[in-house]
Design an enzyme around this catalytic site. Structure first.
Site, mmCIF file in Angstrom:
data_model
loop_
_atom_site.group_PDB
_atom_site.id
_atom_site.type_symbol
_atom_site.label_atom_id
_atom_site.label_comp_id
_atom_site.label_asym_id
_atom_site.label_seq_id
_atom_site.Cartn_x
_atom_site.Cartn_y
_atom_site.Cartn_z
ATOM 1 N N ASP A 115 0.745 -1.281 0.063
ATOM 2 C CA ASP A 115 -0.109 -0.057 -0.110
ATOM 3 C C ASP A 115 0.836 1.305 0.085
ATOM 4 O OD1 ASP A 115 -2.407 -1.184 -0.095
ATOM 5 O OD2 ASP A 115 -2.489 -1.352 2.062
ATOM 6 N N ASP A 132 -7.137 -1.357 -4.440
ATOM 7 C CA ASP A 132 -8.270 -1.231 -3.534
ATOM 8 C C ASP A 132 -9.140 -0.460 -4.474
ATOM 9 O OD1 ASP A 132 -7.158 -2.855 -1.572
ATOM 10 O OD2 ASP A 132 -6.241 -1.297 -0.876
#
Length: 122
Positions: A84, A97
């Site tokens: 991330d 995502d």
């Protein structure tokens, strides 16, 4: 679209790991850094990928969901968690995502999946 979306996500993650490693966070949990057991996440992810793969050719939404799920699954196997690089107040997330969320929204808003009259899937 599926292959292109996975490629774009892999390229973005690679660029962040190479050029901006201080922004990279290995998320061992779920979306927005919610925590769960690694093996459970891996097993559930694999099953969900298989289920969504059965429908991916039917819509753009399922293609986006599958692309995000596959890329995050690759991260979990390769790095023990998802790469991330976008931080918000509730945790971290990435382009995968965004693909998954956009795919779910496409599926929800482009087609009525359940017939209210017959109470069955169409």
């Amino acid at each position: 679209m599926l292959i292109l979306a996975v490629f774009i996500d892999r390229a973005i993650k690679w660029a962040f790991m190479l050029y901006w490693p201080s922004f990279v966070f290995v998320n061992n949990g779920l979306i927005f850094s919610l925590q769960a057991n690694f093996w459970l996440i891996l097993a559930v992810s694999g099953v969900l990928i298989a289920v969504v793969a059965a429908f991916w050719f039917k819509s753009l939404g399922f293609s986006l969901i599958l692309a995000g799920a596959i890329s995050n699954f690759i991260d979990r196997i390769a790095f023990g968690g998802v790469i991330d690089y976008i931080k918000i107040s509730t945790g971290y997330f990435n382009f995968s995502d965004i693909l998954i969320i956009a795919g779910v929204l496409c599926v929800l808003f482009t087609k009525q999946n359940i017939s209210v009259d017959n109470n069955k899937l169409e």
